[in-house]
Design a protein around this motif. Structure first.
Motif, short mmCIF file in Angstrom:
data_model
loop_
_atom_site.label_atom_id
_atom_site.label_comp_id
_atom_site.label_asym_id
_atom_site.label_seq_id
_atom_site.Cartn_x
_atom_site.Cartn_y
_atom_site.Cartn_z
N ARG A 1 0.82 -1.21 0.00
CA ARG A 1 0.00 0.00 0.00
C ARG A 1 0.86 1.26 0.00
NH1 ARG A 1 -5.25 -1.69 3.85
NH2 ARG A 1 -6.24 -2.92 2.18
N LEU A 2 2.02 1.21 0.65
CA LEU A 2 2.90 2.37 0.65
C LEU A 2 3.42 2.65 -0.76
CD1 LEU A 2 4.40 4.57 2.24
CD2 LEU A 2 6.27 2.93 2.58
N HIS A 3 3.82 1.60 -1.47
CA HIS A 3 4.29 1.78 -2.86
C HIS A 3 3.20 2.42 -3.72
CE1 HIS A 3 6.17 1.03 -6.74
NE2 HIS A 3 5.01 0.49 -7.13
N LYS A 4 1.98 1.91 -3.57
CA LYS A 4 0.86 2.44 -4.35
C LYS A 4 0.57 3.89 -3.98
CE LYS A 4 -3.88 1.18 -5.67
NZ LYS A 4 -4.98 0.18 -5.44
N LEU A 5 0.69 4.21 -2.69
CA LEU A 5 0.46 5.58 -2.22
C LEU A 5 1.48 6.55 -2.81
CD1 LEU A 5 -0.69 7.75 -0.20
CD2 LEU A 5 0.97 6.88 1.44
N VAL A 6 2.76 6.16 -2.75
CA VAL A 6 3.81 7.04 -3.26
C VAL A 6 3.64 7.26 -4.76
CG1 VAL A 6 6.30 7.29 -3.59
CG2 VAL A 6 5.42 6.43 -1.42
N ASP A 7 3.24 6.21 -5.48
CA ASP A 7 2.99 6.35 -6.91
C ASP A 7 1.84 7.33 -7.15
OD1 ASP A 7 3.59 5.16 -9.68
OD2 ASP A 7 1.41 4.90 -9.54
N LEU A 8 0.81 7.26 -6.30
CA LEU A 8 -0.34 8.15 -6.44
C LEU A 8 0.05 9.61 -6.24
CD1 LEU A 8 -3.47 8.59 -6.61
CD2 LEU A 8 -3.50 8.33 -4.11
N VAL A 9 0.74 9.92 -5.15
CA VAL A 9 1.07 11.32 -4.88
C VAL A 9 2.14 11.84 -5.83
CG1 VAL A 9 0.35 11.15 -2.47
CG2 VAL A 9 2.75 10.76 -3.05
N TYR A 10 3.03 10.96 -6.29
CA TYR A 10 4.08 11.37 -7.22
C TYR A 10 3.48 11.89 -8.52
CZ TYR A 10 8.57 11.20 -9.71
OH TYR A 10 9.71 11.52 -10.42
N HIS A 11 2.42 11.25 -8.95
CA HIS A 11 1.81 11.61 -10.23
C HIS A 11 0.64 12.57 -10.11
CE1 HIS A 11 3.94 7.84 -11.45
NE2 HIS A 11 4.20 8.59 -12.51
N ASN A 12 0.11 12.77 -8.89
CA ASN A 12 -1.09 13.58 -8.77
C ASN A 12 -0.98 14.77 -7.83
OD1 ASN A 12 -3.51 12.01 -10.22
ND2 ASN A 12 -2.17 10.49 -9.26
N THR A 13 0.09 14.85 -7.05
CA THR A 13 0.26 15.95 -6.11
C THR A 13 1.60 16.63 -6.37
OG1 THR A 13 -0.94 14.62 -4.47
CG2 THR A 13 0.14 16.62 -3.68
N PRO A 14 1.61 17.78 -7.05
CA PRO A 14 2.87 18.46 -7.37
C PRO A 14 3.74 18.72 -6.15
CG PRO A 14 1.08 19.44 -8.62
CD PRO A 14 0.45 18.46 -7.67
N PHE A 15 3.14 19.03 -5.00
CA PHE A 15 3.91 19.28 -3.79
C PHE A 15 4.80 18.09 -3.47
CE2 PHE A 15 4.21 18.51 0.81
CZ PHE A 15 4.90 19.64 1.22
N TYR A 16 4.22 16.89 -3.46
CA TYR A 16 4.99 15.70 -3.14
C TYR A 16 5.95 15.32 -4.26
CZ TYR A 16 2.53 14.63 1.20
OH TYR A 16 2.05 14.66 2.49
N ARG A 17 5.54 15.50 -5.49
CA ARG A 17 6.45 15.19 -6.60
C ARG A 17 7.72 16.03 -6.49
NH1 ARG A 17 3.12 15.31 -10.36
NH2 ARG A 17 3.32 17.44 -11.10
N ASN A 18 7.56 17.31 -6.20
CA ASN A 18 8.74 18.17 -6.05
C ASN A 18 9.60 17.73 -4.87
OD1 ASN A 18 7.87 19.72 -8.21
ND2 ASN A 18 6.80 21.21 -6.92
N LYS A 19 8.96 17.39 -3.76
CA LYS A 19 9.70 16.92 -2.60
C LYS A 19 10.51 15.67 -2.91
CE LYS A 19 8.39 19.27 1.30
NZ LYS A 19 9.24 19.65 2.44
N LEU A 20 9.86 14.71 -3.56
CA LEU A 20 10.52 13.44 -3.87
C LEU A 20 11.63 13.64 -4.90
CD1 LEU A 20 7.36 11.14 -3.96
CD2 LEU A 20 9.12 11.22 -2.20
N GLN A 21 11.40 14.50 -5.87
CA GLN A 21 12.44 14.75 -6.88
C GLN A 21 13.64 15.44 -6.25
OE1 GLN A 21 10.27 16.86 -9.94
NE2 GLN A 21 9.63 14.96 -10.97
N GLU A 22 13.40 16.30 -5.27
CA GLU A 22 14.53 16.94 -4.57
C GLU A 22 15.38 15.91 -3.86
OE1 GLU A 22 12.82 19.78 -1.94
OE2 GLU A 22 12.18 21.16 -3.54
N LEU A 23 14.73 14.83 -3.39
CA LEU A 23 15.45 13.75 -2.70
C LEU A 23 15.91 12.66 -3.65
CD1 LEU A 23 13.05 13.44 0.38
CD2 LEU A 23 15.33 14.47 0.37
N ASP A 24 15.64 12.86 -4.95
CA ASP A 24 16.01 11.88 -5.99
C ASP A 24 15.35 10.52 -5.72
OD1 ASP A 24 17.23 11.21 -8.37
OD2 ASP A 24 19.07 10.49 -7.42
N ILE A 25 14.06 10.58 -5.36
CA ILE A 25 13.29 9.38 -5.07
C ILE A 25 12.16 9.24 -6.08
CG2 ILE A 25 11.71 8.28 -3.40
CD1 ILE A 25 13.33 9.60 -1.19
#
Length: 433
Positions: free
Chosen positions: A22-46
């Protein structure tokens, strides 16, 4: 009674596997649908592919209430407004409120989780439940309301206010269950005498109390005055309202619905994840929410986690009572003071009512603490010697617990303002200067 045995009694290995998926699915969801989280994750190279098991959660960034306010109103949503069927909001004292959107699936999960809580208290379809939490933007009222209905019991949406009417409904409708803040439960108990009622006039047997920290002594006070079994229920609007965790008949920590809400305890100063049993700040990740899912949300609530299986048969991780909040902790002359510590001392002593107020001030450069507390009616006296003795007794006990001296002010019965919602126990005049 266990409402959802397949999830509440799942083996630890199965639970961790489910949480990882469920965590993997959640991260995939916010990565593609929430710009705030996508930017955060990209800053961490995740990327989502870097999150495969629940152990990978430590790679993810924290989320704070300030992040929600900065992205007001809909910036953290992962679903479109067409998919959002309800919006709740918390009433912050400063800045923008935190707005949380729920999809239909989110609401279905929420009411199922709340039904787990009620079932753990022994609630059945034969019960009549009065929901005395506030309705509207606050999650308490509707959260319990739909949980009671989902379980099949009868719900009375009493809400707050009009205490006399509430008491008459409790009596006349033969209400067996009560949901409200513990402060309001005590307020109802006090008001019974005013309206010529006793606990023998009521049919109450179970109570679901939360939305503010409360102590074991306060539980005993409520149970004694209302003639019911009092259980803790925990939630917060940013995560899912009431239903995140709940006590069972063992009353030994609150079971977390960890198939939906993954808990961590961190050092509030460093962010370091702490092991089971250590006290720190509670952090939640919403594993199944689709409206506004949150990664590692810092609740500011201070507690610890219990990993050992419970005697009730549930295998879920439990959280101990909230001892306070890291952001409303008082620092007085370099000492950390929580209102719950003061409450615990007061409730140990039969001479006092569970009604108190902490007044913090500053004289020159020195912080002062005054603790106002009501004497019980039968003990209130004009004899100075008796009053001075009680004052010294409480002051000495408080000093041993708080490690600082406080000026104790004994108050007449019913002189401290009551609250029908969350109890207000602190006046910090330092903030006004």
């Amino acid at each position: 009674m266990i409402w959802n045995k397949s999830k509440e009694c799942m083996s630890r290995e199965e639970m961790r596997e489910l949480q990882g998926k469920r965590l993997h699915k959640l991260v995939d969801l916010v990565y593609h649908n929430t710009p705030f989280y996508r930017n955060k994750l990209q800053e961490l190279d995740i990327t989502p592919d870097d999150i495969q098991t629940i152990d990978d959660i430590v790679k993810l960034p924290f989320t704070t209430k300030q992040d929600l306010r900065d992205n007001y109103p809909y910036g953290l949503q992962a679903a479109s407004l067409q998919e959002i069927v309800r919006v709740h909001a918390s009433s912050g004292t400063t800045g923008n409120p935190t707005v949380v959107g729920y999809t239909r699936r989110d609401l279905d999960i929420w009411k199922e989780a709340t039904a787990r809580c009620l079932a753990a208290y022994g609630v059945t379809r034969d019960d009549v439940f009065s929901v005395g939490y506030g309705y509207g933007l606050f999650t308490g009222g509707l959260g319990l309301h739909y949980g009671v209905e989902h379980l099949g019991a009868t719900v009375i949406p009493t809400s707050t206010g009009n205490t006399e009417k509430h008491l008459h409904l409790l009596r006349d409708l033969k209400v067996t269950g009560l949901a409200c803040t513990p402060s309001y439960a005590l307020y109802l108990a006090e008001a019974m005498d005013k309206y010529g009622m006793t606990k023998a006039d009521l049919h109450l047997r179970v109570g679901a109390f939360g939305a503010e920290p409360w102590t074991e002594n306060m539980r005993k006070e409520i149970e004694s005055k209302l003639g019911l079994q009092a259980y803790n229920i925990y939630g917060l609007s940013e995560i899912s309202g009431p239903g995140v965790s709940y006590e069972c008949e063992c009353k030994c920590g609150s079971h977390i619905c960890e198939d939906h809400f993954y808990p961590e305890i961190i050092n509030p100063d460093t962010g370091e994840v702490l092991p089971y049993g250590e006290t720190g700040e509670l952090v939640f990740t919403t594993l199944t929410k689709t409206g506004m899912p949150l990664l590692r949300y810092r609740t500011k609530d201070l507690t610890s986690l219990i990993a050992e299986p419970c005697d009730c048969g549930r295998t879920s991780v439990r959280m101990t009572r909230i001892i306070g909040r890291s952001d409303d902790m008082l620092i007085i002359r370099g000492i950390n003071v929580f209102p719950s510590q003061v409450e615990s001392v007061i409730l140990e002593m039969k001479e006092f009512e569970p009604q108190y107020m902490l007044v913090v001030d500053r004289q020159g450069t020195l912080d002062t603490l005054e603790i106002q507390v009501e004497l019980r009616k039968e003990l209130y006296s004009d004899e100075m010697g008796i009053l001075l003795g009680l004052k010294k007794k409480l002051a000495d006990r408080l000093k041993s617990v708080l490690s600082i001296s406080a000026n104790v002010k004994l108050m007449e019965p019913n002189s401290i303002p009551r609250s029908e919602g969350k109890g207000k126990h602190v006046i910090d005049n330092r903030k006004l200067k």
